[in-house]
Design a protein around this motif. Structure first.
Motif: not given
Length: 288
Positions: A200-212, A229-232, A249-256
């Protein structure tokens, strides 16, 4: 020279994912969400960001729940939370029962934790610090249900695409993958034969070191859902890198690590402090 001491150094590996910063769930009523998450569980409404609008950020140690006012979403499994005292938790939950009486809210004592159902049916299991040594307040794990035969491929996805350790074990007759989300957090995928609700669209946010690196794989395979954006960026499908099949399926908001919210210092209150037992200087929560 004395005999060299032996250690399993792999136990100290963390991997590319450094933290699972928040879990985002939509809720239809922010007032009831405040009663549940803040008054009941004992967490803290963030006083600085997204305060007073149609979204509420709730601090839990170094992690957060992001609660957007909209149609209710349900995590397909359960979430783990650590609080300083289960005895204090049970007292608070008793106090909010009347206000939340016409919702799905419920709670019961279980073996080593308190199982709590939020007003919209989410399963949250609350532990004391003794269950997670060194973790006094926070979200140490989240467990999601997945169909049989998927955990091996899910482990390959996190190992090969996100470059983070993932182990596959058998628990209670069902296979599960435990993914490292940093030094003291896990994202767990548990196989089940039961019917699993649609995502149903819920998500998590993660921070990762190797972003690219992960971005390159996701872009190549058409799996990116948002170039924020540049960081996500975001992705939703968890696929088997070998076959390309979608497994979950689980949306990941990936952050640098250059994201402005990385290692942001979160305000946490002492939930044991009340009007009736007030002691000067004990408003804030300090681990231990």
């Amino acid at each position: 020279m004395s005999e060299a001491r032996q250690f399993d150094r792999t136990e100290e590996n963390i991997g590319n994912v450094l933290s699972m910063q928040h879990i985002n769930l939509c809720v239809p009523d922010l007032y009831l969400a405040t009663i549940f998450y803040v008054t009941g569980i004992g967490l803290t409404r963030d006083p600085y960001v997204d305060f007073g609008g149609p979204i509420m950020w709730v601090n839990a140690g170094e992690q957060q729940f992001h609660l957007l006012q909209n149609k209710a979403q349900r995590w397909r499994g359960h979430m783990g939370v650590v609080v300083p005292s289960l005895d204090d938790l049970k007292t608070r939950l008793g106090r909010v029962e009347k206000t939340l009486a016409d919702t799905d809210f419920a709670w019961r004592e279980a073996d080593g934790f308190v199982q709590v159902t939020c007003p919209w049916g989410n399963d949250i299991r609350v532990f004391g610090p003794e269950s997670f040594p060194g973790h006094y307040l926070g979200i140490p794990y989240a467990e999601m249900l997945v169909p049989p035969g998927t955990t091996e491929g899910i482990a390959r996805f996190y190992e090969q695409v996100l470059d983070t350790p993932a182990t596959v074990t058998d628990v209670n007759g069902g296979s599960r993958t435990e993914v490292s989300m940093g030094f003291n957090q896990r994202l767990i995928y548990q196989e089940t034969d039961d019917a699993i609700p649609e995502y149903d669209g819920h998500h998590i946010a993660i921070h990762i070191a190797n972003f690219s690196g992960p971005h390159a794989f996701l872009a190549k395979h058409g799996l990116l859902t948002e170039e924020s954006d540049q960081h996500q960026y975001r992705f939703q499908a968890i696929v088997d890198p070998d076959s390309g099949d979608t497994l979950a399926e689980l949306e990941h908001e990936v952050r640098s690590l250059k994201h402005p919210m990385f290692k942001r210092n979160l305000v946490n209150r002492n939930p044991a402090q009340t009007f009736f037992n007030y002691v000067e200087g004990r408003d804030a929560f300090y681990p231990g």
